[in-house]
Design a protein around this motif. Structure first.
Motif: not given
Length: 298
Positions: A110-122, A126-137
């Motif tokens: 993440a620190n080396h990207c201009k922007e990231i788009h995650c695609f996860e339908p499951n 999806l729940t732990p994905l959002r938790i992990n991203i939201n945990r890092n401001l």
């Protein structure tokens, strides 16, 4: 990588984690020790933990296949992540993480990207994905709760019942599907997001890769990104089997590690050496970027 908060993991597992994260032993030997003493089958119902990985907070549970690796080894898919970091550090890319699962790869670069788009339908991933991203401001990561494909549809989805959320698939399996999930045509999604560039793609969708590649043909020809993707085990690694899905002048390699002692260090090999399923596809004009990773036998 270190423990940041009190958690539910046993003291004995913390000691084993010291073994798992040590670089003094080959990963294969470390894996044998950890599986025999604290393997996934010994983790049920699992214990919650929080660690930092690549400078990011990561919350997980030891009953999960991916989380088990993150806790005991310090990371999941070390070769794939290090390849993505190698490219991202040099290019500051717009990154598409297709089949993002719990976010291990996106968080690592993440620190080396201009922007990231995650695609996860499951939803279960999806729940732990959002938790992990939201945990890092402050991360420039956008989560999309649908999959990519070559059609706009709702497809039957088959979950993995053994604790590996990332092994769920849209590909037909025995028995009834567990649920139906939304997919969208990749090129249309990229267009709707208004992206000026797509530079790097990770694609890991348990057999649905060909459908996704068919759905992003315009994206590939317009932006010519570097791809790290998984080739389904039933398909030959001969480029004839998939090169028609790519624009002209793409080079394809098998991604693996340098040696038993340096299993985390990425190396690119000829596809004729048919071991492993991780493929790197790169435009010829960007070959110099990865030239020093290519094996002399490639």
């Amino acid at each position: 990588m270190k423990i940041t908060v009190a958690d539910q993991v046993r003291f004995s597992d913390h000691l084993l984690r010291i073994v798992g994260t040590s670089k003094l032993l080959p990963r294969k030997i470390r894996a044998g020790i950890l599986v025999s003493l604290a393997g996934p089958e010994k983790q049920k119902p699992g214990r919650d933990f929080e660690v930092t990985s690549f400078g990011k907070f990561y919350l997980g549970n030891t009953s999960s296949h991916v989380d088990w690796h993150v806790f005991f080894f310090g990371e999941y898919d070390p070769v794939g992540i290090r390849f993505l970091r190698f490219v991202a550090e040099k290019t500051n890319p717009v990154f598409l993480d297709i089949g993002a699962n719990t976010g291990t790869h996106s968080l690592a670069i993440a620190n080396h990207c201009k922007e990231i788009h995650c695609f996860e339908p499951n939803p279960k991933a999806l729940t732990p994905l959002r938790i992990n991203i939201n945990r890092n401001l402050g991360l420039k990561i956008c989560v999309h709760d649908f999959g990519l494909s070559d059609q706009n549809s709702v497809l039957e989805f088959y979950e993995n019942k053994s604790g590996n959320l990332g092994a769920g698939t849209f590909e037909k399996r025995r028995g009834a599907a567990d649920q139906k999930l939304e997919v969208k045509i990749g090129d249309e999604v990229v267009s709707s997001l208004g992206l000026k560039n797509v530079d790097l793609i990770k694609l890991d969708t348990e057999g649905h890769e060909f459908s996704i590649l068919k759905g992003i043909t315009k994206t590939l020809s317009t932006y010519r990104p570097i791809l790290l993707w998984e080739l389904a085990g039933t398909i030959s690694t001969d480029t004839i089997a998939f090169e028609f899905l790519f624009p002209e002048n793409y080079l394809h390699f098998r991604l693996s590690h340098r040696s038993r002692w340096k299993r985390q260090n990425p190396r690119l090999y000829s596809l004729k050496q048919n071991r492993g399923r991780n493929i790197v596809s790169i435009p010829e004009e960007q070959f110099l970027l990865v030239e020093n990773l290519v094996s002399s036998n490639a």
